[in-house]
Scaffold this motif. Structure first.
Motif, PDB file in Angstrom:
ATOM      1  N   GLY A  85       3.913   0.324  -4.513  1.00 52.41           N
ATOM      2  CA  GLY A  85       3.965  -1.124  -4.611  1.00 52.41           C
ATOM      3  C   GLY A  85       2.977  -1.608  -5.657  1.00 52.41           C
ATOM      4  N   PHE A  86       2.953  -2.920  -5.860  1.00 54.97           N
ATOM      5  CA  PHE A  86       2.084  -3.459  -6.893  1.00 54.97           C
ATOM      6  C   PHE A  86       1.718  -4.907  -6.605  1.00 54.97           C
ATOM      7  CE2 PHE A  86       6.333  -4.558  -8.148  1.00 54.97           C
ATOM      8  CZ  PHE A  86       6.222  -5.872  -8.594  1.00 54.97           C
ATOM      9  N   TRP A  87       0.668  -5.349  -7.250  1.00 55.86           N
ATOM     10  CA  TRP A  87       0.260  -6.743  -7.287  1.00 55.86           C
ATOM     11  C   TRP A  87       0.150  -7.139  -8.756  1.00 55.86           C
ATOM     12  CZ3 TRP A  87      -1.706  -3.356  -3.809  1.00 55.86           C
ATOM     13  CH2 TRP A  87      -1.800  -3.746  -2.471  1.00 55.86           C
ATOM     14  N   ILE A  88       0.436  -8.371  -9.054  1.00 53.17           N
ATOM     15  CA  ILE A  88       0.062  -8.978 -10.324  1.00 53.17           C
ATOM     16  C   ILE A  88      -0.972 -10.035  -9.961  1.00 53.17           C
ATOM     17  CG2 ILE A  88       0.794 -10.332 -12.329  1.00 53.17           C
ATOM     18  CD1 ILE A  88       2.145  -7.643 -12.352  1.00 53.17           C
ATOM     19  N   VAL A  89      -2.135  -9.950 -10.572  1.00 54.73           N
ATOM     20  CA  VAL A  89      -3.197 -10.915 -10.308  1.00 54.73           C
ATOM     21  C   VAL A  89      -3.624 -11.557 -11.622  1.00 54.73           C
ATOM     22  CG1 VAL A  89      -4.018  -9.743  -8.225  1.00 54.73           C
ATOM     23  CG2 VAL A  89      -5.021  -9.164 -10.438  1.00 54.73           C
ATOM     24  N   GLU A  90      -4.111 -12.770 -11.523  1.00 55.19           N
ATOM     25  CA  GLU A  90      -4.647 -13.463 -12.690  1.00 55.19           C
ATOM     26  C   GLU A  90      -6.108 -13.744 -12.416  1.00 55.19           C
ATOM     27  OE1 GLU A  90      -3.406 -16.783 -15.949  1.00 55.19           O
ATOM     28  OE2 GLU A  90      -2.204 -16.562 -14.142  1.00 55.19           O
TER      29      GLU A  90
END
Length: 129
Positions: A85-90
């Motif tokens: 799985g993955f996250w995109i964070v800013e």
């Protein structure tokens, strides 16, 4: 700055071992992930997050001269680790992304013990204007 945090499943059989956990352990793991996502939203760094299907469902696709897609099993038939799985964070700095990845790494496993899952952290590039 946007970063992708990629969670790799622990080394094993090539299948997602969580499917063999007790119901309580699996529920604790999912609750941890939901709470992490909620906290990241509240902190203003959450962009998106997704878990991925089993590797046995993955396919590799290539274009061909005749325009028809070439679809093969994949991506790594003999792999014992895979992207789960993955996250995109800013965030403002890479260090903030690393800190979030470290938090995700502590997801509980069997018996509630932290898994210390490795996460690959990569900045999301943008196309030239």
């Amino acid at each position: 700055m946007k970063f992708m945090l990629m969670m790799h499943a622990p080394r094993g059989t090539g299948d997602w071992a969580v499917m063999n956990w007790s119901e309580a352990d699996l529920k604790a793991h999912v609750v941890f992930m939901k709470n992490l996502n909620l906290a990241l939203r509240q902190e203003g760094s959450f962009v998106s997050a997704e878990g991925l299907a089993m590797p046995s469902e993955a396919r590799v696709v290539r274009g061909r001269p005749d325009g028809k897609p070439e679809v093969t099993d994949g991506p790594f038939a003999e792999a014992k680790e895979f992207l789960a799985g993955f996250w995109i964070v800013e965030v403002k700095t890479p260090e903030e992304a690393y800190a979030i990845a470290a938090r995700a790494s502590l997801a509980p496993g069997p018996g509630g013990k932290p898994l210390y899952i490795p996460l690959e952290v990569r900045e999301v590039g943008s196309a030239p204007a």
